[in-house]
Write an enzyme that holds these catalytic residues in place. Structure first.
Site, PDB file in Angstrom:
ATOM      1  N   ILE A  49       0.859  -1.201   0.000  1.00 29.21           N
ATOM      2  CA  ILE A  49       0.000   0.000   0.000  1.00 29.21           C
ATOM      3  C   ILE A  49       0.884   1.236   0.000  1.00 29.21           C
ATOM      4  CG2 ILE A  49      -1.914   1.237   1.093  1.00 29.21           C
ATOM      5  CD1 ILE A  49      -2.562  -1.176   2.740  1.00 29.21           C
ATOM      6  N   SER A  50       1.960   1.159   0.789  1.00 37.81           N
ATOM      7  CA  SER A  50       2.809   2.350   0.859  1.00 37.81           C
ATOM      8  C   SER A  50       4.203   2.006   1.375  1.00 37.81           C
ATOM      9  CB  SER A  50       2.140   3.402   1.757  1.00 37.81           C
ATOM     10  OG  SER A  50       2.825   3.577   2.949  1.00 37.81           O
ATOM     11  N   GLY A  52       6.820   4.018   3.469  1.00 38.72           N
ATOM     12  CA  GLY A  52       7.005   5.275   4.206  1.00 38.72           C
ATOM     13  C   GLY A  52       8.444   5.470   4.635  1.00 38.72           C
ATOM     14  N   LYS A  53       8.636   6.458   5.497  1.00 35.88           N
ATOM     15  CA  LYS A  53       9.986   6.752   5.994  1.00 35.88           C
ATOM     16  C   LYS A  53      10.547   5.570   6.771  1.00 35.88           C
ATOM     17  CE  LYS A  53       9.060  10.408   8.441  1.00 35.88           C
ATOM     18  NZ  LYS A  53       7.629  10.536   8.136  1.00 35.88           N
ATOM     19  N   GLU A  54       9.688   4.984   7.601  1.00 36.18           N
ATOM     20  CA  GLU A  54      10.173   3.937   8.493  1.00 36.18           C
ATOM     21  C   GLU A  54       9.618   2.556   8.179  1.00 36.18           C
ATOM     22  OE1 GLU A  54      12.072   5.668  10.294  1.00 36.18           O
ATOM     23  OE2 GLU A  54      11.121   7.553  10.808  1.00 36.18           O
ATOM     24  N   VAL A  57       3.969  -0.910   4.179  1.00 37.87           N
ATOM     25  CA  VAL A  57       2.631  -1.356   4.568  1.00 37.87           C
ATOM     26  C   VAL A  57       2.028  -2.179   3.428  1.00 37.87           C
ATOM     27  CG1 VAL A  57       0.338  -0.605   5.318  1.00 37.87           C
ATOM     28  CG2 VAL A  57       2.350   0.707   6.023  1.00 37.87           C
ATOM     29  N   LYS A  71       2.033  -3.984   8.751  1.00 40.45           N
ATOM     30  CA  LYS A  71       2.965  -2.852   8.716  1.00 40.45           C
ATOM     31  C   LYS A  71       4.317  -3.337   9.211  1.00 40.45           C
ATOM     32  CE  LYS A  71       3.409   1.971  10.247  1.00 40.45           C
ATOM     33  NZ  LYS A  71       2.718   3.124  10.857  1.00 40.45           N
ATOM     34  N   ASP A 182       1.008  12.926  15.645  1.00 40.41           N
ATOM     35  CA  ASP A 182       1.439  13.044  14.249  1.00 40.41           C
ATOM     36  C   ASP A 182       0.201  13.155  13.366  1.00 40.41           C
ATOM     37  OD1 ASP A 182       3.223  13.136  12.098  1.00 40.41           O
ATOM     38  OD2 ASP A 182       3.219  10.967  11.838  1.00 40.41           O
ATOM     39  N   ASN A 187      -2.710  10.962   7.957  1.00 40.71           N
ATOM     40  CA  ASN A 187      -2.918   9.864   8.905  1.00 40.71           C
ATOM     41  C   ASN A 187      -4.380   9.713   9.330  1.00 40.71           C
ATOM     42  OD1 ASN A 187      -0.341   8.856   8.902  1.00 40.71           O
ATOM     43  ND2 ASN A 187       0.371  10.290  10.476  1.00 40.71           N
ATOM     44  N   ASP A 199      -1.807   5.268  12.090  1.00 35.35           N
ATOM     45  CA  ASP A 199      -0.405   5.632  12.335  1.00 35.35           C
ATOM     46  C   ASP A 199      -0.223   6.219  13.745  1.00 35.35           C
ATOM     47  OD1 ASP A 199       2.228   5.828  11.716  1.00 35.35           O
ATOM     48  OD2 ASP A 199       2.023   7.358  10.159  1.00 35.35           O
TER      49      ASP A 199
HETATM   50  N1  LIG Z   1      -5.226  -0.216   8.803  1.00 35.70           N
HETATM   51  C1  LIG Z   1      -5.147   0.326   7.604  1.00 35.70           C
HETATM   52  N2  LIG Z   1      -6.145   0.192   6.707  1.00 35.70           N
HETATM   53  C2  LIG Z   1      -6.040   0.737   5.468  1.00 35.70           C
HETATM   54  N3  LIG Z   1      -4.964   1.418   5.026  1.00 35.70           N
HETATM   55  C3  LIG Z   1      -3.939   1.578   5.867  1.00 35.70           C
HETATM   56  C4  LIG Z   1      -3.972   1.066   7.204  1.00 35.70           C
HETATM   57  N4  LIG Z   1      -2.795   1.367   7.805  1.00 35.70           N
HETATM   58  C5  LIG Z   1      -2.071   2.050   6.910  1.00 35.70           C
HETATM   59  N5  LIG Z   1      -2.740   2.192   5.741  1.00 35.70           N
HETATM   60  C6  LIG Z   1      -2.254   2.862   4.509  1.00 35.70           C
HETATM   61  O1  LIG Z   1      -0.835   2.813   4.500  1.00 35.70           O
HETATM   62  C7  LIG Z   1      -0.295   4.141   4.519  1.00 35.70           C
HETATM   63  C8  LIG Z   1       0.931   4.185   5.423  1.00 35.70           C
HETATM   64  O2  LIG Z   1       0.583   3.809   6.741  1.00 35.70           O
HETATM   65  P1  LIG Z   1       1.065   4.644   8.003  1.00 35.70           P
HETATM   66  O3  LIG Z   1       0.572   6.042   7.907  1.00 35.70           O
HETATM   67  O4  LIG Z   1       0.658   3.855   9.205  1.00 35.70           O
HETATM   68  O5  LIG Z   1       2.626   4.572   7.889  1.00 35.70           O
HETATM   69  P2  LIG Z   1       3.688   5.662   7.383  1.00 35.70           P
HETATM   70  O6  LIG Z   1       3.137   7.055   7.461  1.00 35.70           O
HETATM   71  O7  LIG Z   1       4.232   5.186   6.104  1.00 35.70           O
HETATM   72  O8  LIG Z   1       4.719   5.500   8.475  1.00 35.70           O
HETATM   73  P3  LIG Z   1       6.220   5.935   8.421  1.00 35.70           P
HETATM   74  O9  LIG Z   1       6.294   7.222   7.624  1.00 35.70           O
HETATM   75  O10 LIG Z   1       6.513   6.110   9.858  1.00 35.70           O
HETATM   76  O11 LIG Z   1       6.911   4.779   7.779  1.00 35.70           O
HETATM   77  C9  LIG Z   1      -1.430   5.032   4.961  1.00 35.70           C
HETATM   78  O12 LIG Z   1      -1.309   6.328   4.436  1.00 35.70           O
HETATM   79  C10 LIG Z   1      -2.646   4.318   4.434  1.00 35.70           C
HETATM   80  O13 LIG Z   1      -2.853   4.670   3.088  1.00 35.70           O
HETATM   81 MG   LIG Z   2       1.443   7.899   8.117  1.00 32.20          MG
END
Ligand SMILES: Nc1ncnc2c1ncn2[C@@H]1O[C@H](COP(=O)(O)OP(=O)(O)OP(=O)(O)O)[C@@H](O)[C@H]1O
Ligand SMILES: [Mg+2]
Length: 244
Positions: A49-50, A52-54, A57, A71, A182, A187, A199
């Protein structure tokens, strides 16, 4: 004291299906994926799905055909010094060493715990199913295997109602003893015009010394986003009521 579930005491071969990720994740992460799989939390990772920085997902499918979100906090490329700075002064993680792995595990653990508290208190957040080392498994917010869009990508139709529900969720967080830390349109998911907050790894308890600063930033971010939609909502005033 925090509950820590380790996957490292169970050395076992990583299954073929996770081999495709061997260039993305380290061997120990692959083992934890395998362990979670063998405990039935999911059958197979499906779509990213994505990134991210850390973390990375993914959606993942379960044996019964339903989907969850996995995640995976990356060990090697995480900015663990920044993470340590944030989590090192959280009283819940007092005494945490600044070893890369431990910091990343604590980060995943904190997100899990904040989700659990918020969910049990009735807030709209993904239900957390498991945390093991650097991997968190949770409910997929969306329809079947389709994650709901972020608020950033899908503004609500009924903005006033959306804000009201958002504030209601933030009040539940506060009354449960923590704040998000955050919060922004990145988020918050917009699922059928209903907000779901995600998040939660930055979430700190109310007695954390930098709490007010983070809360102010959260409020400012929301105010900014909604004013772009042409709505001047007195969020600050509403949030003052959190403390009542
Ligand atoms: N439970 C969930 N259900 C649906 N989509 C989700 C869910 N959790 C995360 N996502 C999707 O994944 C993306 C990234 O998740 P999240 O915001 O938790 O991590 P992140 O911002 O990438 O964290 P980091 O930047 O710390 O790595 C979200 O923007 C969302 O689109
Ligand atoms: Mg996020």
């Amino acid at each position: 004291m925090f509950i820590y579930v380790s996957g490292f005491n169970y050395p076992m071969p990583t299954k073929e299906k996770f081999k495709t990720y061997k260039n993305v994740f380290d061997e120990k992460t692959l083992r934890v994926l395998f362990k979670l799989e063998s405990e039935g939390y999911f059958e197979e990772l499906k779509s990213p799905i994505s990134i991210g920085k850390e973390s990375n997902v993914f959606t993942a499918i379960k044996k019964d055909g339903t989907y969850v979100v996995v995640k995976i906090y990356r060990i090697n490329t995480a900015d663990f010094k920044r993470m340590y700075k944030y989590i090192g002064c959280d009283p819940r993680f007092k005494g945490l060493s600044n070893q890369r792995r431990k910091v990343v595990f604590a980060w995943a653990q904190r997100e899990y715990r904040n989700l659990l508290i918020a969910n049990q208190a009735g807030a709209r957040v993904p239900v957390p199913y498991a945390v093991m080392d650097n991997i968190l498994v949770m409910e997929l917010i969306g329809k079947n295997n389709e994650p709901a869009p972020r608020l950033k990508d899908k503004p609500p139709k009924n903005v006033k109602k959306f804000i009201k529900e958002l504030i209601n969720n933030l009040t539940i967080f506060y009354k449960s003893g923590f704040i998000h830390g955050d919060l922004s349109e990145f988020n918050i998911l917009n699922y059928n015009d209903t907000p779901y907050i995600i998040d939660l790894s930055h979430g700190v308890k109310l007695d954390y010394s930098g709490m007010q600063e983070l809360l102010d930033r959260d409020i400012k971010n929301l105010k900014k986003y909604f004013s772009k939609l042409g709505l001047d909502v007195d969020i600050e005033n509403i949030l003052k009521n959190l403390k009542r």
